[in-house]
Design an enzyme around this catalytic site. Structure first.
Site, PDB file in Angstrom:
ATOM      1  CE  LYS A 264      -3.332  -1.152  -0.606  1.00 13.02           C
ATOM      2  NZ  LYS A 264      -3.676  -1.902  -1.858  1.00 13.02           N
TER       3      LYS A 264
ATOM      4  CB  THR B 188      -0.752   0.100  -8.314  1.00 14.06           C
ATOM      5  OG1 THR B 188      -0.927  -0.945  -7.343  1.00 14.06           O
ATOM      6  CG2 THR B 188      -1.524  -0.230  -9.566  1.00 14.06           C
TER       7      THR B 188
ATOM      8  CG  HIS C  32       4.157  -6.171  -1.284  1.00 11.56           C
ATOM      9  ND1 HIS C  32       4.327  -4.862  -1.680  1.00 11.56           N
ATOM     10  CD2 HIS C  32       2.895  -6.507  -1.662  1.00 11.56           C
ATOM     11  CE1 HIS C  32       3.223  -4.437  -2.267  1.00 11.56           C
ATOM     12  NE2 HIS C  32       2.341  -5.412  -2.275  1.00 11.56           N
TER      13      HIS C  32
ATOM     14  NE  ARG D 254       0.062   6.381   1.240  1.00 12.35           N
ATOM     15  CZ  ARG D 254      -1.150   6.073   0.790  1.00 12.35           C
ATOM     16  NH1 ARG D 254      -1.421   4.832   0.416  1.00 12.35           N
ATOM     17  NH2 ARG D 254      -2.089   6.992   0.702  1.00 12.35           N
TER      18      ARG D 254
ATOM     19  CB  SER E 140      -3.538   2.650   2.338  1.00 12.52           C
ATOM     20  OG  SER E 140      -3.745   2.110   1.065  1.00 12.52           O
TER      21      SER E 140
ATOM     22  CG  ASP F  89      -9.381  12.038 -10.197  1.00 13.34           C
ATOM     23  OD1 ASP F  89      -9.418  11.363  -9.146  1.00 13.34           O
ATOM     24  OD2 ASP F  89      -9.591  13.270 -10.232  1.00 13.34           O
TER      25      ASP F  89
HETATM   26  S1  PPS Z   1      -0.537  -2.873  -3.266  1.00 11.88           S
HETATM   27  O1  PPS Z   1      -1.781  -3.677  -3.051  1.00 11.88           O
HETATM   28  O2  PPS Z   1       0.403  -3.043  -2.173  1.00 11.88           O
HETATM   29  O3  PPS Z   1       0.068  -3.129  -4.565  1.00 11.88           O
HETATM   30  O4  PPS Z   1      -1.050  -1.365  -3.214  1.00 11.88           O
HETATM   31  P1  PPS Z   1      -0.219  -0.097  -3.689  1.00 11.88           P
HETATM   32  O5  PPS Z   1      -0.393   0.094  -5.136  1.00 11.88           O
HETATM   33  O6  PPS Z   1       1.162  -0.154  -3.151  1.00 11.88           O
HETATM   34  O7  PPS Z   1      -0.932   1.085  -2.899  1.00 11.88           O
HETATM   35  C1  PPS Z   1      -2.265   1.456  -3.099  1.00 11.88           C
HETATM   36  C2  PPS Z   1      -2.405   2.865  -2.591  1.00 11.88           C
HETATM   37  O8  PPS Z   1      -1.789   3.757  -3.549  1.00 11.88           O
HETATM   38  C3  PPS Z   1      -2.772   4.677  -4.010  1.00 11.88           C
HETATM   39  N1  PPS Z   1      -2.525   5.041  -5.411  1.00 11.88           N
HETATM   40  C4  PPS Z   1      -2.322   6.290  -5.819  1.00 11.88           C
HETATM   41  N2  PPS Z   1      -2.235   7.451  -5.139  1.00 11.88           N
HETATM   42  C5  PPS Z   1      -2.056   8.577  -5.864  1.00 11.88           C
HETATM   43  N3  PPS Z   1      -1.955   8.603  -7.215  1.00 11.88           N
HETATM   44  C6  PPS Z   1      -2.025   7.463  -7.933  1.00 11.88           C
HETATM   45  N4  PPS Z   1      -1.932   7.490  -9.243  1.00 11.88           N
HETATM   46  C7  PPS Z   1      -2.206   6.233  -7.219  1.00 11.88           C
HETATM   47  N5  PPS Z   1      -2.324   4.941  -7.599  1.00 11.88           N
HETATM   48  C8  PPS Z   1      -2.516   4.227  -6.471  1.00 11.88           C
HETATM   49  C9  PPS Z   1      -4.095   3.924  -3.823  1.00 11.88           C
HETATM   50  O9  PPS Z   1      -5.190   4.772  -3.896  1.00 11.88           O
HETATM   51  C10 PPS Z   1      -3.852   3.304  -2.450  1.00 11.88           C
HETATM   52  O10 PPS Z   1      -3.855   4.291  -1.424  1.00 11.88           O
HETATM   53  P2  PPS Z   1      -5.166   4.729  -0.584  1.00 11.88           P
HETATM   54  O11 PPS Z   1      -4.653   5.635   0.496  1.00 11.88           O
HETATM   55  O12 PPS Z   1      -5.761   3.484  -0.022  1.00 11.88           O
HETATM   56  O13 PPS Z   1      -6.053   5.445  -1.537  1.00 11.88           O
END
Ligand code: PPS
Length: 300
Positions: free
Chosen positions: A52, A56, A114, A136, A144, A237
């Site tokens: 998290k 991604t 991870h 983070r 998250s 978005d």
């Molecule tokens: S995982 O399951 O570990 O692979 O998840 P991961 O991708 O590491 O983390 C998911 C959180 O990253 C946020 N996210 C983003 N934030 C800002 N901009 C972009 N483009 C973006 N893409 C993914 C996603 O919303 C998750 O955070 P939270 O706080 O839950 O929204």
């Protein structure tokens, strides 16, 4: 190659257990020998994060930078978890992350993990692979992770917020304590120069600047238009509505509980931490995070 998730019978939620000193579930340990013997190539790029932290986001950035021009169809037809395999993932009836990585046709191969640093297969070090680590801040990371464990059948039960809060501080999370993870990778960076250590908060503050730094690390020089295309494509978005980036194709995740692309902000923790929890957390954090060179921002 397909993970064929549609036909998958959802497995029961896994249990946490101690694995070489780190809390794990069998979904990430049962292919251990094969994963440890993974044949990394010198041009592989490993994307390493605590869950998290922005995996991604960085995966999509790297994939667009490398392949957005040369094979754009890839970005519109393959979900992110097929473009960037999750190395240690081994869920019954599915192709393992290791097998997916072996079958990747791209150069470079982008591979997600991870793992805490001590679990990384030795071939990545031997081949001097480039590694992109994203950290983070612990508070937003915890919030998250909580929502993720609520919505993802592949994770242990989240429980209520208060118990999750305590469990996070105790390090009883899949992939272990956040504190050890970010510190372990930070320390590794001092002796292994091919790690680019990034912060989620910096990406929120100025995505373009962080893409520039990432490009300098991987040795790419995109044109201004190409960089603009990537920067816009990876805005929260846009990724949220992009089916190939938002995980909506995975039945193991219940988006009615919470979407994968949930808020994408710095400071959401303030909506969850009570004043008492915040004080408790800060006092505990001070004891665990002794290295003054590693600073994470929970507000920007
Ligand atoms: S995982 O399951 O570990 O692979 O998840 P991961 O991708 O590491 O983390 C998911 C959180 O990253 C946020 N996210 C983003 N934030 C800002 N901009 C972009 N483009 C973006 N893409 C993914 C996603 O919303 C998750 O955070 P939270 O706080 O839950 O929204």
């Amino acid at each position: 190659m397909s993970l064929n998730f549609d036909k998958m019978d959802l497995p029961p939620r896994p249990k946490l257990f101690d694995f070489n000193g780190v809390s794990m579930t069998h979904f990430f340990t049962q292919n251990w020998e094969n994963v440890q013997n993974f044949q990394a190539r010198p041009d592989d790029i490993l994307i390493a994060t605590y869950p998290k932290a922005g995996t991604t986001w960085v995966s999509q950035i790297l994939d667009m930078l490398y392949f957005g021009q040369t094979c754009p169809g890839r970005l519109t037809t393959l979900p992110i978890y097929e473009r960037v395999p999750f190395l240690e993932m081994a869920i019954p009836n599915l192709l393992t992350g290791k097998d997916q990585a072996d079958e990747l046709p791209t150069t470079p191969r982008l591979i997600k993990t991870h793992f805490p640093v001590q679990f990384v297969p030795k071939a990545f070090w031997e081949q001097n692979c480039r590694i992109v680590y994203v950290a983070r801040n612990a508070k937003d990371n915890m919030v998250s992770y909580y929502h993720f464990d609520c919505m993802n059948q592949g994770q242990p039960e989240a429980g209520d917020w208060n118990s999750f809060f305590q469990r996070f501080m105790d390090g009883n999370m899949v992939f272990g304590p956040w504190y050890d993870h970010v510190n372990g990778w930070w320390k590794k960076k001092q002796t292994y120069s091919n790690i680019h250590y990034m912060f989620y908060e910096d990406m929120i503050e100025d995505t373009g600047r962080e893409i520039d730094k990432l490009c300098a690390f991987i040795g790419l020089s995109p044109s201004a238009e190409e960089k603009e295309r990537v920067t816009i494509g990876v805005q929260f978005d846009n990724m949220k509505k992009n089916k190939m980036a938002n995980y909506s194709t995975l039945p193991i995740m219940d988006f009615k509980v919470s979407p994968f692309m949930r808020k994408g902000k710095v400071g959401d923790w303030k909506n969850y931490f009570t004043v008492a929890q915040n004080e408790q957390f800060d006092a505990d954090y001070k004891k665990k995070m002794k290295d003054p060179t590693l600073q994470l921002r929970c507000v920007i």
